[in-house]
Design a protein around this motif. Sequence first.
Motif, PDB file in Angstrom:
ATOM      1  N   UNK A  54       2.878  13.520 -10.529  1.00  0.00           N
ATOM      2  CA  UNK A  54       1.975  13.482  -9.716  1.00  0.00           C
ATOM      3  C   UNK A  54       2.755  13.870  -7.859  1.00  0.00           C
ATOM      4  N   UNK A  55       3.703  12.647  -8.122  1.00  0.00           N
ATOM      5  CA  UNK A  55       4.067  13.255  -5.999  1.00  0.00           C
ATOM      6  C   UNK A  55       4.678  14.797  -5.818  1.00  0.00           C
ATOM      7  N   UNK A  56       5.545  14.751  -6.952  1.00  0.00           N
ATOM      8  CA  UNK A  56       5.852  16.047  -6.931  1.00  0.00           C
ATOM      9  C   UNK A  56       4.995  17.098  -6.816  1.00  0.00           C
ATOM     10  N   UNK A  57       3.979  17.157  -7.457  1.00  0.00           N
ATOM     11  CA  UNK A  57       3.141  18.021  -7.426  1.00  0.00           C
ATOM     12  C   UNK A  57       2.471  18.080  -5.953  1.00  0.00           C
ATOM     13  N   UNK A  58       2.396  17.346  -5.749  1.00  0.00           N
ATOM     14  CA  UNK A  58       1.223  16.970  -4.142  1.00  0.00           C
ATOM     15  C   UNK A  58       1.220  18.516  -3.204  1.00  0.00           C
ATOM     16  N   UNK A  59       0.961  18.754  -3.070  1.00  0.00           N
ATOM     17  CA  UNK A  59       1.150  20.105  -1.297  1.00  0.00           C
ATOM     18  C   UNK A  59       0.851  19.206  -0.097  1.00  0.00           C
ATOM     19  N   UNK A  60       0.618  20.133   0.842  1.00  0.00           N
ATOM     20  CA  UNK A  60       1.365  19.024   2.413  1.00  0.00           C
ATOM     21  C   UNK A  60      -0.408  18.176   2.344  1.00  0.00           C
ATOM     22  N   UNK A  61      -1.386  18.760   1.520  1.00  0.00           N
ATOM     23  CA  UNK A  61      -2.668  18.372   1.984  1.00  0.00           C
ATOM     24  C   UNK A  61      -2.277  16.486   1.713  1.00  0.00           C
ATOM     25  N   UNK A  71       0.712  -1.770   0.210  1.00  0.00           N
ATOM     26  CA  UNK A  71       0.035  -0.178  -0.253  1.00  0.00           C
ATOM     27  C   UNK A  71       0.678   1.491  -0.404  1.00  0.00           C
ATOM     28  N   UNK A  72       1.944   0.873  -0.118  1.00  0.00           N
ATOM     29  CA  UNK A  72       3.043   2.393   0.100  1.00  0.00           C
ATOM     30  C   UNK A  72       3.759   2.747  -1.059  1.00  0.00           C
ATOM     31  N   UNK A  73       3.771   3.988  -2.007  1.00  0.00           N
ATOM     32  CA  UNK A  73       4.490   4.066  -2.796  1.00  0.00           C
ATOM     33  C   UNK A  73       6.392   4.740  -1.958  1.00  0.00           C
ATOM     34  N   UNK A  74       7.183   4.358  -2.443  1.00  0.00           N
ATOM     35  CA  UNK A  74       8.785   5.114  -1.214  1.00  0.00           C
ATOM     36  C   UNK A  74       8.956   5.728  -1.772  1.00  0.00           C
ATOM     37  N   UNK A  75       8.351   6.913  -1.931  1.00  0.00           N
ATOM     38  CA  UNK A  75       8.788   7.603  -1.933  1.00  0.00           C
ATOM     39  C   UNK A  75       8.346   9.061  -1.829  1.00  0.00           C
ATOM     40  N   UNK A  76       9.010  10.411  -1.581  1.00  0.00           N
ATOM     41  CA  UNK A  76       8.118  10.867  -0.399  1.00  0.00           C
ATOM     42  C   UNK A  76       7.908  12.869  -1.658  1.00  0.00           C
ATOM     43  N   UNK A  77       7.601  13.369  -0.932  1.00  0.00           N
ATOM     44  CA  UNK A  77       6.622  14.656  -1.848  1.00  0.00           C
ATOM     45  C   UNK A  77       8.379  15.721  -2.138  1.00  0.00           C
ATOM     46  N   UNK A  78       8.703  15.088  -0.924  1.00  0.00           N
ATOM     47  CA  UNK A  78      10.002  16.285  -1.376  1.00  0.00           C
ATOM     48  C   UNK A  78      10.987  15.632  -2.588  1.00  0.00           C
ATOM     49  N   UNK A 101       2.645   7.741  12.580  1.00  0.00           N
ATOM     50  CA  UNK A 101       1.894   8.235  10.985  1.00  0.00           C
ATOM     51  C   UNK A 101       1.632   9.262  10.992  1.00  0.00           C
ATOM     52  N   UNK A 102       2.470  10.214  12.606  1.00  0.00           N
ATOM     53  CA  UNK A 102       2.426  11.031  12.165  1.00  0.00           C
ATOM     54  C   UNK A 102       3.702  11.829  11.411  1.00  0.00           C
ATOM     55  N   UNK A 103       4.968  11.487  11.043  1.00  0.00           N
ATOM     56  CA  UNK A 103       5.721  11.255  10.178  1.00  0.00           C
ATOM     57  C   UNK A 103       5.955  11.156   8.494  1.00  0.00           C
ATOM     58  N   UNK A 104       5.239  10.049   8.345  1.00  0.00           N
ATOM     59  CA  UNK A 104       4.937   8.845   7.225  1.00  0.00           C
ATOM     60  C   UNK A 104       5.266  10.170   6.404  1.00  0.00           C
ATOM     61  N   UNK A 105       4.438  10.996   5.559  1.00  0.00           N
ATOM     62  CA  UNK A 105       5.187  12.123   4.434  1.00  0.00           C
ATOM     63  C   UNK A 105       6.112  12.280   4.277  1.00  0.00           C
ATOM     64  N   UNK A 106       7.256  12.025   5.535  1.00  0.00           N
ATOM     65  CA  UNK A 106       8.615  12.625   5.216  1.00  0.00           C
ATOM     66  C   UNK A 106       9.167  11.636   4.002  1.00  0.00           C
ATOM     67  N   UNK A 107       8.280   9.981   4.480  1.00  0.00           N
ATOM     68  CA  UNK A 107       9.020   9.010   3.956  1.00  0.00           C
ATOM     69  C   UNK A 107       8.870   8.649   2.337  1.00  0.00           C
ATOM     70  N   UNK A 108       7.673   8.719   2.518  1.00  0.00           N
ATOM     71  CA  UNK A 108       6.242   8.051   1.331  1.00  0.00           C
ATOM     72  C   UNK A 108       5.187   8.391   1.458  1.00  0.00           C
ATOM     73  N   UNK A 109       4.581   7.670   0.274  1.00  0.00           N
ATOM     74  CA  UNK A 109       3.209   8.325   0.015  1.00  0.00           C
ATOM     75  C   UNK A 109       1.992   7.058  -0.478  1.00  0.00           C
ATOM     76  N   UNK A 110       0.760   6.904   1.205  1.00  0.00           N
ATOM     77  CA  UNK A 110      -0.088   5.828   0.743  1.00  0.00           C
ATOM     78  C   UNK A 110      -0.601   5.560   0.332  1.00  0.00           C
TER      79      UNK A 110
END
Length: 476
Positions: free
Chosen positions: A380-387, A107-114, A345-354
Motif C-alpha cells: 500500500x505504501x509503495x502505491x502512494x503518490x505524493x499526496x 505512530x510511524x511505519x518506518x518505511x518511505x514510499x520510495x 516535518x517537511x522531510x518526514x515522507x522521505x523517511x517514513x509514513x505517519x
Amino acid sequence: MPAQNEQKIGVAPVDPRGQFLAVAPHEITAQIAPSLMRLPFSENRPAFVPSKDIEQHAERITGEVVPHIMKGVARFAQREGLGSDSLVTADRQQAWLWAVKGSKYNAIYNVSRKEAAEGLDFVRRNADVIDAIGSFIDAHGGVAPIANYALHGYVHGFDAEQGRQVRTSKRSIPRTAIQGYDQDTLVVKPGHFLDTDPATSFDTPDEIHDWHDLSHILAASSSQGAFGVKYHDGLNDLDKYFRDLTHGMGMQDASGPLFSDGLLFTQLSRPVFEAYEGQRLPDGSPRYNYDQIRRLIAQELFAYLGGSHALLHPGVGREIQAGRPIDPLELAVLEQNKRFERRAAEVETNMFVRGTPEGTRGKPERDPLLPLTRSQRIARIAELDDDPLYFEARNLTRHRAHEDALGQFAGYLLVRKKAEIAGATPDTDRATLTEDVHLLEATVDFYQMDDLRGGKETNLYQLVGDIIDARRRRHA
C-alpha cells in the motif's frame, strides 16, 4: 481578499485601538485578520536545500540504522528461543527487516514510499514469511524492544566512524530524544544514550524513542545544519520560562506557558484542523483543501496570539485564552523553535509514513495501514503518490500554520512598534521599543528564511538573551 469558502472563520477582529475582542471560535466573519497577514508564507521546501540532497541523506541515514535494527532482531530471536537458523539466509534477514519496518512504532511505519516501491518485488515474493514474522513479533511484544534497541544503538555507535561526534545538551533535549546538529554530529541528553548499553532499551517494553527523530537528523544533514539544533546552546542559556516555551510541560492541563509550542501545536491547533477538515460539501467532497486549512488554522492561532481569542483545549474540555498578547521575546524564541520542528516535518515522507497515534490523539479509522498485514502495508505504501495520508497532513499542515501564525504576528507587531516609536513622547522607553523593533525585524526575516538565503544563520535565542541581559543591566 479571502476566497468565498474561507470567509466564515473564527478569527478575532481588532478594534480601532488595536485590542483583540473576545469572540467564540467558528462563529464570526473575519474582516481584519486576513489583512494583517500580509507577509508571504514561508516556503515549504526552500530552493537552497535541493531535493536530491534530501533524498541522498535519507537513503544514507536509513542504511545506517538498518544494522542496528537487525541487531535488535537477533536479540529478539534469541530471547524467544528461535535459534540462529531463523536469520541464517540473506532472504530471511530481509524478511525480518521488512516485518519490522512494516510495524507501527510511536505512530510511524518506518518505511518511505520510495523504499517500499524499490522493495516491493521481494515483499510480494516473500509475503507469507514476512506476515508470519510480523504476527510473531506482535504476539511476543517485539516491536518496541527492537525499535528501542535500534535507535539507542544508532546513537551509541554513531561516533565510531571517524569525523563524527555525539554532543550533549543538558536542558533543551528530552531524555530519550535524538537531534541532528549537522551531517556528522548528533545531540542528545547526557546519560541515556551514551552511559548505558542499547540492551537497556531493548529490555524496556514501552516505546521510549521515536522514528520521527530521524527526520530531524535528515533536516539538519541536508541543510548543512541550518535546520538542526546548533542554537540550543543559546536556548540553554535563557531563563527557564523561555525554555519551557519550547517544551510540552503543562500543555495537557493548560498549567504551563499559554504560548508554548506544545500547547499551541499539540492541543489547540488539532481541534481547529479537525473542525475544518471534517467539513463536507453536499456532494460529500471536502469543503477545504489542505492549503486552505493551513491558512484558516494560521488565522485562528494568529488571533489567539493576540491574547483575547479563545480556542478549544481538548485536554481540559473547554476553551482557553492567553489573556494578553504575546511579546516580541516570546515570539522570537517560539519562531526559532518552530523552524526546527516544522522543517523536520517537511522531510518526514522521505523517511517514513505517519499513522495513527495511540490514545485520544488517535483516529484508527483514518489510518488505512493499521488493519493490514506487513506485506500489505508495504504494498500500500509503495502505491502512494505524493499526496499525504490523513495523519501526515494533520501534522504538516499544523506545523506550517503554526509557523505562519508566529511569523505573521511578528510582522503585525513590528508595524505596531514602529508606530509607537513614531508617536513617542519624552517619557517613552525608547531603548525597549528599539530593541523590540530590531528583534521583530530579525524574527520576520528568520520566518522568511532571509538569513539563510543571505548566507548567514540568525540566532534568535542569542538575540533574546542579549536583550534580557541589557534590560537587566538598565534596571540594576
